[in-house]
Motif scaffolding. Structure first.
Motif, mmCIF file in Angstrom:
data_model
loop_
_atom_site.group_PDB
_atom_site.id
_atom_site.type_symbol
_atom_site.label_atom_id
_atom_site.label_comp_id
_atom_site.label_asym_id
_atom_site.label_seq_id
_atom_site.Cartn_x
_atom_site.Cartn_y
_atom_site.Cartn_z
ATOM 1 N N SER A 88 19.664 31.709 64.712
ATOM 2 C CA SER A 88 20.799 31.397 63.849
ATOM 3 C C SER A 88 22.061 31.261 64.691
ATOM 4 C CB SER A 88 20.992 32.504 62.807
ATOM 5 O OG SER A 88 21.469 33.687 63.436
ATOM 6 N N ASP A 89 23.170 30.911 64.045
ATOM 7 C CA ASP A 89 24.427 30.775 64.770
ATOM 8 C C ASP A 89 24.899 32.126 65.319
ATOM 9 O OD1 ASP A 89 24.839 31.780 62.237
ATOM 10 O OD2 ASP A 89 26.715 30.703 61.896
ATOM 11 N N LYS B 44 23.415 31.583 59.838
ATOM 12 C CA LYS B 44 22.760 30.384 59.345
ATOM 13 C C LYS B 44 21.827 29.816 60.415
ATOM 14 C CE LYS B 44 26.772 29.118 56.500
ATOM 15 N NZ LYS B 44 27.792 28.071 56.224
ATOM 16 N N PRO B 45 20.631 29.375 60.023
ATOM 17 C CA PRO B 45 19.682 28.814 60.996
ATOM 18 C C PRO B 45 20.289 27.617 61.727
ATOM 19 C CG PRO B 45 18.590 29.249 58.914
ATOM 20 C CD PRO B 45 20.065 29.428 58.661
ATOM 21 N N SER C 239 17.276 24.135 67.408
ATOM 22 C CA SER C 239 17.044 25.420 68.078
ATOM 23 C C SER C 239 16.575 25.264 69.524
ATOM 24 C CB SER C 239 16.001 26.233 67.302
ATOM 25 O OG SER C 239 14.777 25.522 67.189
ATOM 26 N N ARG D 39 13.225 31.109 65.155
ATOM 27 C CA ARG D 39 14.176 30.679 64.124
ATOM 28 C C ARG D 39 15.551 31.281 64.416
ATOM 29 N NH1 ARG D 39 14.218 31.827 57.621
ATOM 30 N NH2 ARG D 39 15.572 30.080 57.040
#
Length: 302
Positions: free
Chosen positions: A112-113, A72-73, A77, A110
């Motif tokens: 993610s986790d 998931k993003p 960030s 971008r």
């Protein structure tokens, strides 16, 4: 003599022997010089809350593939980008994390986790050896050796290394390996020019090791037309430099390919073996858990 010449030409200030510069710590001994970034590494671990973390045995999970669809993003960030940026600077003395950092840097736009978890594994790996760095022996032969490798489908003093994606899509493993050879050959040519400028002359060609026999055959002689007709002309700099005597192509078993540490996530035994041959040492390791890591090779292209 050199300092006097530089002072005469540029008016420099002699600050004495190098000990600390831009986060890089230099430790001298009769055997040579060690370069590490221990304080810088500990600062990264502290900033991210990993000073008390359980160390990981390798920086990357064997066989793991990161892509844009993983996880998931992240809502924020910035932390990921800042961490990857600091890890990129750390590769100046930690070539053993070059591959995973190159992988992580592809997702800074971008993340993610899953990408963040992979970055945290690097921190746990660093926790186990924050003082490890490159060792340059005081007495070593002035001779370049190169290792080239390409992950198809996906020495005495180490002086140059690179982990990157190829700019073009290859049609075969032979083409991918040959393109890696071409890039490595250009690096060897540049290093030979640098050595000449420093009045260091070598009469023997540089041994360039590759674990793909087809790529070696293409470089030594323009054969395998079906495999080479799609290769750009500028890649044939390999064959030209073989003919000029700059390099000598040698096939090497995959089990002895040092560049593997720069192209894929390895199991602990293979990772430890490659890391050992990079010429790294940890001056801060306890007597029972580390020590000097000897023997290294020079240069590679992934």
């Amino acid at each position: 003599m050199l300092k006097q010449f530089l002072d005469y030409s540029f008016k420099i200030k002699d600050l004495g022997q190098l000990h600390y510069f831009l986060g890089i710590e230099a430790t001298r001994s009769p055997n040579g010089i060690n370069l590490c970034q221990r304080k810088y590494t500990l600062d990264i671990l502290k900033e991210n809350g990993f000073l008390e973390a359980k160390p990981a045995k390798t920086p990357f999970t064997t066989g793991q593939r990161l892509n844009t669809t993983n996880g998931k993003p992240l809502a924020n960030s910035e932390q990921y980008r800042r961490l990857v940026g600091k890890l990129l600077y750390l590769t100046n003395t930690r070539p053993d994390i070059s591959y995973v950092v190159q992988q992580l840097s592809q997702f800074v736009d971008r993340p993610s986790d899953i990408h963040l978890m992979a970055a945290h594994r690097v921190l746990r790996f660093l926790k186990g050896s924050p003082g490890r760095g490159l060792f340059y022996a005081a007495k070593s032969p002035v001779r370049l050796q190169g290792f080239s490798d390409s992950d198809w489908g996906t020495w005495n003093s180490l002086i140059s290394w690179k982990t990157k994606k190829q700019a073009t899509v290859s049609r075969s493993s032979s083409e991918a390996e040959y393109r890696a050879l071409a890039t490595t050959t250009c690096e060897i040519q540049w290093l030979s020019y640098l050595l000449k400028d420093l009045q260091v002359h070598t009469n023997e060609p540089t041994n360039l090791y590759c674990d793909n026999k087809s790529a070696v055959a293409i470089g030594e002689n323009h054969v395998f037309h079906e495999r080479t007709k799609h290769i750009d002309i500028d890649c044939h700099v390999v064959r030209l430099k073989v003919q000029e005597g700059l390099i000598k192509l040698l096939a090497i078993p995959s089990s002895k390919q040092l560049a593997d540490i720069f192209t894929k996530g390895l199991s602990k035994p293979l990772f430890d073996d490659c890391q050992l041959k990079l010429g790294m040492q940890d001056l801060h390791a306890p007597p029972y858990g580390g020590g000097v890591m000897k023997h290294s090779k020079v240069d590679h292209e992934a």
